[in-house]
Design an enzyme around this catalytic site. Structure first.
Site, PDB file in Angstrom:
ATOM      1  N   GLY A   1     118.051  74.477 153.202  1.00 53.61           N
ATOM      2  CA  GLY A   1     118.106  75.873 152.732  1.00 53.61           C
ATOM      3  C   GLY A   1     116.983  75.935 151.487  1.00 53.61           C
ATOM      4  O   GLY A   1     116.105  76.965 151.406  1.00 53.61           O
TER       5      GLY A   1
ATOM      6  N   GLU B   1     128.220  61.777 168.506  1.00 53.44           N
ATOM      7  CA  GLU B   1     127.116  61.280 168.366  1.00 53.44           C
ATOM      8  C   GLU B   1     127.359  59.790 167.800  1.00 53.44           C
ATOM      9  O   GLU B   1     126.745  58.704 168.219  1.00 53.44           O
ATOM     10  CB  GLU B   1     125.961  61.595 167.566  1.00 53.44           C
ATOM     11  CG  GLU B   1     125.498  63.114 168.198  1.00 53.44           C
ATOM     12  CD  GLU B   1     124.269  63.793 167.469  1.00 53.44           C
ATOM     13  OE1 GLU B   1     124.246  63.852 166.275  1.00 53.44           O
ATOM     14  OE2 GLU B   1     123.458  64.288 168.445  1.00 53.44           O
TER      15      GLU B   1
ATOM     16  N   ASP C   1     125.276  75.829 153.682  1.00 49.40           N
ATOM     17  CA  ASP C   1     126.843  75.542 153.826  1.00 49.40           C
ATOM     18  C   ASP C   1     127.457  76.155 152.782  1.00 49.40           C
ATOM     19  O   ASP C   1     128.507  76.427 152.742  1.00 49.40           O
ATOM     20  CB  ASP C   1     126.728  74.008 153.890  1.00 49.40           C
ATOM     21  CG  ASP C   1     126.315  73.322 155.181  1.00 49.40           C
ATOM     22  OD1 ASP C   1     125.951  74.161 156.093  1.00 49.40           O
ATOM     23  OD2 ASP C   1     126.403  72.128 155.229  1.00 49.40           O
TER      24      ASP C   1
ATOM     25  N   GLN D   1     120.309  75.480 160.853  1.00 47.25           N
ATOM     26  CA  GLN D   1     119.596  76.709 161.149  1.00 47.25           C
ATOM     27  C   GLN D   1     119.820  77.922 160.253  1.00 47.25           C
ATOM     28  O   GLN D   1     118.865  78.454 159.755  1.00 47.25           O
ATOM     29  CB  GLN D   1     119.786  77.060 162.803  1.00 47.25           C
ATOM     30  CG  GLN D   1     118.937  76.599 163.756  1.00 47.25           C
ATOM     31  CD  GLN D   1     117.359  76.544 163.408  1.00 47.25           C
ATOM     32  OE1 GLN D   1     116.947  78.065 162.742  1.00 47.25           O
ATOM     33  NE2 GLN D   1     116.627  75.780 163.668  1.00 47.25           N
TER      34      GLN D   1
END
Lengths: 429, 429
Positions: free
Chosen positions: A19, A172, A302, A316
């Site tokens: 951001g 992952e 966030d 995003q």
């Protein structure tokens, strides 16, 4: 009280993550001075930190020197430090150095930290992969455990890793660990019996990748099972102990290493920043990403929460939010009308499970799985890194890992304690 | 007492540096089992460590996972540990883990460590670039000092780094620091006045690069001077203090960071290894690199000394020695006649000073300077790295540094303490 010398408006940005840096970039051609504050000297590309933890990438491949952003925007100055206080009446941000920054416009993009949800023992006994240091700790613990088992010879105990969390990071990480177990350990740790090396993933929900479509969820589950990951879905963690994870029904899943890939929370220091906080401590913003009640203060990423339109805590929304807020500030300075409310454009979701195995949900495209998804995953992640050098170096390291499969077994490790040093550490603790 | 299960002869190699790994490679197609012992989990390519210290390369670019050598020679097993004792009558090597390794043939290639020559304060106040950890310490101290000066604002004290030693490592380090000062700091640390950032190199001899030809020495001197390095040749270090270096005539050269690039010595633990030691503690070998009096024990590389034919302590003698000793062992096992005495073939010397500035002395070729020498330096160093991944990643990082000159100012940094953390550290110490 310091502000840059010029008479240009001064934008203070707290936090140089997705951001903050997208705001820095968006302001580069405009007539404003920017001060970027971060408690770390580098930006971290968090989506690839699990590759650092599993010894495929260098920490330097996924971090970027904050001060190098001046090559992008020469009107930025950088301050290494923590924000200890904000005074919005006086329009100042106070740093731990004692310096007070005067702001005309303030963007709070400080991100979040790991959330252990108050689960007993979790903070002490589980390692989160949320920072460079956290990833390096996981790497050291992982290889120290393998070395210890290898030294003990045939009688070694089983090697067990538990990953808590079935979102993208957990999936992952478990996938990378399983690939290491299945392909590398027989060469690098021939002393260990692969049958006695276990990767377990614990997730409270009944599915993996809760934010993805059903087809992707099923594919991820099948891919991890095929790679021999022990999946415990619909399973709640009750306690984390030094010897493993206690789940809902009281069963102990033994583990020498517990990796925490579940949940993020706002830092407790935000309470001193004079901003309204909502669920999880997130800063409450309106539909223009303005902090409620503070017209010249914005929060993105966030750390921000618009209760009427809660966004996923991903890269995003932060990237788009930073850019939007920068435009909003520029429009205001130019006397232009206010921008329409912020609208997040979901560009899709990606997660990789192993070599040529991934899921990709891209807007306006059919869902992808397998090799095409894996190629998209690689391309998007590498392209998203700051700086050509990081892109090229990461591409080299990921290519070496996946293209020279089963031929090179290099791993990027740091210093591991020898047996004598481990004994000394045990005595000291 | 452990030896591999087979009935094949067992070669124990102590140290996985240039000498040890070249022996591992040379033994790969022969009928012997090999145990490689190293106190670190990785091999270090020392000639490029100064690039880690100056934030251009990742530690992972110049280190290689020891256990991955099994991809080269599947008859190798690895032990992470320190040798605490050798018993050549019983033919055993004892590790700090308590394990005793039985050997048929033993190759000692444990290398050397930094040598402070007993200069007062040197060990406490100077940082050697001789290990991965040492290079990372230099990097952290360097950037912590820059951040501290930048935070202090216009009144900051001068930033001063002193490099002790005018051999290849000292020249390359001073050159890299000067290039950083001249090209990067104005972008990344605009708070600092470049005129008040100083790099000094202190060398006892009257020339730089004592092992090189006169033309190269003069070129190195001119290149460093052109880059603004303050050269103090013919200057002896009398003491290293926390605030700088005291030289022969009692003058204090102030410094916030003293980098030690002068001298190497054998570890004190070699005294427990039951081997004859000569000058500087080096292990005495005959002209076949056999340890004197021990027919099945060899020593190669920096740690070995043939008094009749002392070799330079560089990569090439170690590489050639490891290969020669492996051949010698194989010839003995085959009942073939003994090899002729070891002959070191000097392939040349290389040192780089900055972008497109280097010296290269290659056997049978005229000496090179400038860009051609720099291209040779880059090619030779990158080619010498273990593993294609390390080669490619290093090439990417060096190319980014030199080709995108003055455009990218990325630096590979770790965690730096904030002002508050620095204050806390000062109080604690």
């Amino acid at each position: 009280m310091t502000a840059p010398h010029g008479q240009r408006p001064h934008v203070v940005i707290v936090g140089g993550g997705f951001g903050g840096l997208s705001a820095v970039r968006a302001l580069r051609r405009h007539d404003v001075d920017v001060t970027l504050v971060d408690k770390r000297a580098y930006n971290t590309f968090q989506p690839l930190l699990y590759q650092v933890a599993t010894a495929t990438l260098n920490p330097g491949d996924v971090t970027y020197f904050q001060r190098a952003v001046r090559a992008v925007n020469p009107h930025v100055r950088f301050r290494l430090g923590e924000v200890v206080r904000m005074d919005h009446a006086a329009r100042t941000v106070s740093l731990d150095s004692g310096e007070d920054l005067a702001y005309d416009h303030l963007i709070i993009a400080a991100g979040v930290t790991a959330n252990f949800f108050g689960i007993p023992g979790a903070e002490d006994n589980a390692l989160p992969i949320y920072t460079r240091d956290g990833a390096l700790d996981v790497r050291t613990r992982l290889f120290t455990g393998l070395e210890a088992a290898a030294t003990e010879g045939d009688e070694h105990g089983d090697v067990r890793v538990v990953v808590v969390g079935g979102g993208a990071t957990g999936v992952e990480t478990a996938g990378a660990l399983a690939e290491m177990r299945n392909h590398d350990l027989q060469v690098t740790y021939p002393e260990l019996d692969p049958q006695r090396t276990h990767v377990t993933l614990v997730e409270m929900a009944p599915v993996l990748l809760g934010a993805f479509h059903e087809g992707s969820q099923a594919y991820a589950k099948a891919s991890l099972e095929k790679r021999g990951v022990d999946l415990r879905l619909g399973t709640k963690v009750a306690e984390v102990r030094p010897d493993g994870v206690v789940v809902g029904d009281g069963e102990l899943i033994p583990a020498g290493l517990v990796i925490w890939a579940s949940g993020i929370a706002v830092s407790s220091s935000v309470a001193d920043w004079g901003v309204p906080q909502g669920k999880g401590g997130r800063i409450l913003v309106d539909d223009h990403l303005r902090v409620q009640g503070l017209p010249d203060v914005y929060a993105v990423g966030d750390i921000a929460l618009d209760e009427g339109n809660a966004l996923p805590q991903l890269a995003q929304p932060a990237l788009q939010g930073g850019k939007y807020v920068a435009k909003q500030i520029v429009a205001g300075l130019a006397g232009a009308p206010e921008l329409p409310p912020f609208r997040y454009r979901d560009k899709g979701s990606l997660a990789t499970i192993g070599r040529s195995a991934a899921v990709a949900e891209i807007s306006h495209l059919p869902d992808l799985k397998g090799f095409p998804a894996w190629a998209v995953w690689t391309g998007v992640h590498v392209f998203s890194l700051l700086g050509n050098r990081n892109r090229a170096a990461t591409m080299v390291n990921l290519t070496a890992k996946y293209a020279f499969w089963n031929k090179s077994h290099n791993a990027i490790v740091g210093d591991l304690p020898t047996v004598r040093e481990r004994a000394r550490q045990r005595r000291a603790s």
